[in-house]
Each structure stands twice: as structure tokens, then as C-alpha cells.
Enzyme design. Structure first.
Site, short mmCIF file in Angstrom:
data_model
loop_
_atom_site.label_atom_id
_atom_site.label_comp_id
_atom_site.label_asym_id
_atom_site.label_seq_id
_atom_site.Cartn_x
_atom_site.Cartn_y
_atom_site.Cartn_z
N ARG A 99 0.82 -1.22 -0.01
CA ARG A 99 0.15 -0.07 0.07
C ARG A 99 0.84 1.23 -0.05
NH1 ARG A 99 -3.65 2.38 4.45
NH2 ARG A 99 -5.36 3.57 3.24
N HIS A 103 0.37 4.55 -2.34
CA HIS A 103 0.19 5.71 -1.98
C HIS A 103 1.55 6.87 -2.24
CE1 HIS A 103 -3.35 5.12 0.95
NE2 HIS A 103 -3.27 4.11 0.11
N GLY A 109 4.01 11.39 -7.76
CA GLY A 109 4.77 10.22 -8.55
C GLY A 109 5.44 9.34 -7.49
N ASN A 133 -3.52 8.45 5.15
CA ASN A 133 -2.18 7.95 5.49
C ASN A 133 -2.10 7.84 6.99
OD1 ASN A 133 -1.72 7.64 2.87
ND2 ASN A 133 -0.40 9.48 2.71
N HIS A 233 -6.51 -5.53 -2.14
CA HIS A 233 -7.43 -5.79 -1.04
C HIS A 233 -7.87 -7.15 -0.58
CE1 HIS A 233 -8.83 -1.27 -1.22
NE2 HIS A 233 -7.77 -1.50 -1.01
N THR A 276 -9.04 -15.82 2.70
CA THR A 276 -7.42 -16.03 2.81
C THR A 276 -6.78 -14.72 3.22
OG1 THR A 276 -7.36 -15.64 0.38
CG2 THR A 276 -7.36 -18.08 1.29
C1 HEM Z 1 -9.16 1.47 -5.81
C2 HEM Z 1 -9.11 2.23 -4.81
C3 HEM Z 1 -8.66 2.16 -3.59
C4 HEM Z 1 -9.22 2.37 -2.27
C5 HEM Z 1 -10.36 3.44 -2.31
C6 HEM Z 1 -8.44 2.02 -1.43
C7 HEM Z 1 -8.87 2.38 0.12
C8 HEM Z 1 -8.30 1.63 1.04
C9 HEM Z 1 -8.71 1.75 2.58
C10 HEM Z 1 -9.73 2.58 2.99
C11 HEM Z 1 -7.89 0.88 3.27
C12 HEM Z 1 -8.00 0.77 4.90
C13 HEM Z 1 -7.43 1.82 5.70
C14 HEM Z 1 -7.49 1.94 7.03
O1 HEM Z 1 -8.71 1.31 7.42
O2 HEM Z 1 -6.55 2.50 7.78
C15 HEM Z 1 -7.03 0.23 2.39
C16 HEM Z 1 -6.21 -0.64 2.83
C17 HEM Z 1 -5.15 -1.36 1.96
N1 HEM Z 1 -5.12 -1.10 0.56
FE1 HEM Z 1 -6.31 0.12 -0.64
N2 HEM Z 1 -7.55 1.32 -1.73
C18 HEM Z 1 -7.43 1.33 -3.08
C19 HEM Z 1 -6.66 0.72 -3.79
C20 HEM Z 1 -5.66 -0.17 -3.46
C21 HEM Z 1 -4.49 -0.19 -4.24
C22 HEM Z 1 -4.31 0.18 -5.76
C23 HEM Z 1 -3.60 -0.93 -3.61
C24 HEM Z 1 -2.17 -1.53 -4.01
C25 HEM Z 1 -1.92 -1.92 -5.07
C26 HEM Z 1 -4.45 -1.15 -2.23
C27 HEM Z 1 -3.63 -1.77 -1.17
C28 HEM Z 1 -4.14 -1.81 0.04
C29 HEM Z 1 -3.42 -2.79 1.16
C30 HEM Z 1 -2.47 -3.75 0.86
C31 HEM Z 1 -4.41 -2.39 2.22
C32 HEM Z 1 -4.35 -2.92 3.59
C33 HEM Z 1 -2.92 -2.19 4.23
C34 HEM Z 1 -2.52 -2.69 5.71
O3 HEM Z 1 -3.06 -3.80 6.00
O4 HEM Z 1 -1.72 -2.07 6.44
N3 HEM Z 1 -5.14 -0.32 -2.18
N4 HEM Z 1 -7.44 0.50 0.96
#
Ligand code: HEM
Length: 356
Positions: A99, A103, A109, A133, A233, A276
Site C-alpha cells: 500500500r 500511496h 509520483g 495515511n 485488498h 484467505t
Molecule cells: C481502488 C481504490 C482504493 C481505495 C478506495 C482504497 C482504500 C483503502 C482503505 C480505506 C484501506 C483501509 C485503511 C484503514 O482502514 O486504515 C485500504 C487498505 C489497503 N489497501 Fe487500498 N485502496 C484502493 C486501492 C489500492 C491499491 C491500488 C492498492 C495496492 C496496489 C491497495 C492496497 C491496500 C492494502 C494492501 C491495504 C491494507 C493495508 C494494511 O493492512 O496495512 N489499495 N485501502
């Protein structure tokens, strides 16, 4: 002025100021719940963006740290070992690192700006303080540990931006049990600026499909790449505040389980993939179809426009993994800074610009 005239004037005013009011602090691109003045799709809905040209990634090359002038053969091994150690202790850190790369690349960039706490201009509110963040991103200590070891081996050669990219690649390989191998050219330079308010360029969990497509398009990525990258996700965690408003739209058994876990607390974290949770696989797409995903931004992938890709990713073995590798490669090419760019450097410490 009659009531009818007043209403008409209000409508005209809203038409002019609506899009403006819905930017920045109020809507924050789908990060805020119940945005009263922000109808769905409002941020970009009035003026949909044209897709930027696909990121060229010019300046990046494979084997960059074996070349003259950037010679640091142990760099990639040091990052791999740091990621291995951290994910063995806590696989969630691997999710955090993937993530972190996303970000970083979406704001200014892939230039390590997400890592900064101290910048050129001395502003305190860096990207780390932005709503998407703050109290959420994790894995910074892995990047710092790798950077310290690399600096000891070859000072001033390896950028923090490249370390973030290598760490995301290695975390993906580890969490997918070797099934996802992202080609990762290097040669990114680090930026010297970072602003919290620019994190509104990141898509939010309350976004609709148009918002998501526009947000990715603004970075030169396609709708298919957006669908593909959302598959991340399938690992990691999320806080209840981002999905507790949509229990009624989820699979009832999952909703009941999550409701109990959240227990009314917005900051409780739950696994994003209940099936999973620690494996980077295509389970996410089966979850989308089964209404077992958390965010509105996940659920909207079930719409007519994207369901074909979701289904293919869900059922055809290896399809998503190959697409994810390509999409991550492209994401890693966004807004690359090179040596000749003003305000670009190889940072010595990833959290602060040189000389600060
Ligand atoms: C498509 C639009 C996306 C939205 C709206 C989004 C939004 C979010 C949100 C709200 C969370 C949880 C944050 C929290 O509760 O603190 C999250 C977690 C996460 N996102 Fe996304 N995300 C998106 C795309 C992506 C992309 C493109 C990636 C990586 C290629 C990604 C990887 C992750 C990962 C791995 C987590 C878990 C992080 C952790 O456990 O520390 N996300 N995302």
C-alpha cells in the site's frame, strides 16, 4: 425575491460552486463518510478527466544498481532480507508495504514523498498526515532499516523511492508464495516536497466507479488496471469507519461477523479478506461477486462495466496474477524524477530531505 426565485438562484450558485466545495477538505475524494454537500461522483463528476498518457517510466532500467555511477550490488538483497524478516514477524507489514508503494506513486509520483516528515519547505503537514495515511500506513520502519543498511554499504546511491518499489515487489512475492513477481526497474530519484492536502488524489473507500476510474485515469492508468490493482485488498486490514455504513449491502453472515467485531468502534481493524486474509491471491474477486468485500469502492466493481474483468480474475487461474504484475509495473512508472530534475536527490535518510 419570491421563494421560487430564491430557490432558482440557489440552484445556479450550487451549480457553480458545487464542484469547488466538493474538493479538498469537504469530500476528500471519497474518504469522508456522509459528505452532505458531496453527491456521489461530485469530485470529478462535473468535469470528468481525460486519461493522462500511460506513465512512460523514462529513466528507469533493470539492473540499475549494477551500472556505473549507481553501483550498489547488495541493494536489492538488503531490501529483500528486511522485508522477509518483517513479514515473517507480521504478514500485515507486507500488506502495508504494498500500500505504501501505491500511496507514494499516486501523490507526486513514485518519489518517496510519502516517507517524509521533514521537507525542503519545513512544512509539518506532509503526506503522512493526510487523511488516507494518518494512523493507517505501516511499514515505514522496514524502509528505514533497509535504507540504513544500504547507506552503510554504498552511501548516497540508492533512492528511497526505489527501496519502496523493491519492498512492494518483495512483499508481493512473499505473500503470494512466489506467484506474483513484479518486474521492477529502478533509477527513481527522491523528491523534496510532501503536502498532506495532496493526498486527496488518492481514491477513497466511499468512491463510486466513476470516481475510481477518473482518479486512476488522472495517473495514466486504465479502468482495467484499477480493477486489477484493487485486488490488493485480498490482504491487510481496514478500519470499521470505512465500511460500517454498508453492512446492509453485504453478505448477511459476513455483515453479522463484522458488526460483532466492530462493536460500534470506528477504529477497530478487521481483515479485508475473510477467506484467505494473509495470501495475495485472486480471492478478492470472488469476494466482490459474493458481496464479501468491505468498501463501497470494492463493491462497485460488481457493476456491468467491470463485472467481466472481475469474473475473469476470479475464475481463470493465473490471469489476475499476470495482470497485477503488469499494473504494478505501470504504477511504478508514475511521475518518475530523474537526476537532472530540480528538486530531486538521493535522500540519505528516508524521512527527511538532505540538509534539513
Ligand atoms: C481502488 C481504490 C482504493 C481505495 C478506495 C482504497 C482504500 C483503502 C482503505 C480505506 C484501506 C483501509 C485503511 C484503514 O482502514 O486504515 C485500504 C487498505 C489497503 N489497501 Fe487500498 N485502496 C484502493 C486501492 C489500492 C491499491 C491500488 C492498492 C495496492 C496496489 C491497495 C492496497 C491496500 C492494502 C494492501 C491495504 C491494507 C493495508 C494494511 O493492512 O496495512 N489499495 N485501502
Amino acid at each position: 425575491m419570491t421563494m421560487a426565485n430564491k430557490l432558482a438562484a440557489l440552484v445556479v450558485l450550487l451549480a457553480f460552486f458545487g464542484p469547488v466545495a466538493c474538493q479538498g477538505a469537504i469530500c476528500f475524494n471519497g474518504w469522508l463518510r456522509l459528505p452532505r454537500f458531496c453527491p456521489r461522483g461530485s469530485r470529478h463528476g462535473f468535469f470528468p478527466r481525460q486519461r493522462r498518457p500511460a506513465p512512460s517510466g523514462s529513466g528507469l532500467s533493470y539492473g540499475h544498481y549494477l551500472s556505473r555511477g549507481s553501483y550498489c550490488p547488495p541493494a536489492e538483497r538488503i531490501v529483500r532480507n528486511a522485508v522477509k524478516k518483517a513479514t515473517a514477524e507480521n504478514p500485515g507489514i507486507g500488506a502495508g508495504l504494498i500500500r505504501l508503494f501505491f500511496h507514494d506513486c499516486f501523490v507526486r509520483g513514485c518519489d518517496g514523498s510519502v516517507l517524509l516528515t521533514t521537507t525542503n519547505t519545513g512544512n509539518a503537514d506532509t503526506e503522512r498526515e493526510g487523511p488516507p495515511n494518518k494512523n493507517s500506513l505501516r511499514g515505514f520502519e522496514v524502509i528505514d532499516a533497509a535504507k540504513a543498511a544500504i547507506e552503510a554499504a554504498c552511501p548516497g546511491v540508492v533512492s528511497c523511492a526505489d527501496i519502496v518499489a523493491f519492498a512492494a515487489r518483495d512483499a508481493s512475492a512473499i505473500l503470494s508464495n512466489g506467484r506474483v513477481n513484479i518486474p521492477t526497474p529502478a533509477g527513481r530519484y527522491d523528491g523534496r516536497e510532501s503536502f498532506a492536502n495532496e493526498t486527496d488524489q488518492l481514491p477513497g473507500p466511499f468512491s463510486n466507479l466513476t470516481d475510481l476510474q477518473n482518479t486512476f485515469s488522472a495517473k495514466g492508468l486504465t479502468s482495467d488496471e484499477m480493477v486489477t490493482l484493487s485486488g490488493a485488498h485480498t490482504i491487510g486490514r481496514a478500519r470499521c469507519q470505512f465500511f460500517s455504513s454498508r453492512f446492509a449491502d453485504m453478505d448477511p453472515a459476513l455483515a453479522a461477523k463484522l458488526r460483532a467485531k466492530c462493536n460500534g468502534n470506528d477504529d477497530t481493524n478487521v481483515d479485508q479478506d475473510d477467506v484467505t486474509p494473509y495470501v495475495l491471491d485472486s480471492q478478492y474477486y470472488r469476494n466482490v461477486i459474493d458481496k464479501k468485500v468491505l468498501f463501497n469502492s470494492d463493491a462497485v466493481l460488481n457493476s456491468t462495466e467491470t463485472i467481466m474483468q472481475v469474473t475473469q480474475n476470479a475464475i481463470r487461474r493465473g490471469v489476475w496474477e499476470r495482470k497485477f504484475e503488469r499494473a504494478m509495473l505501470n504504477m511504478g512508472k508514475i511521475g518518475i524524477k530523474s537526476r537532472t530534475d530540480s528538486g530531486a536527490e538521493i535522500r540519505r535518510v528516508c524521512s527527511r530531505v538532505n540538509g534539513a
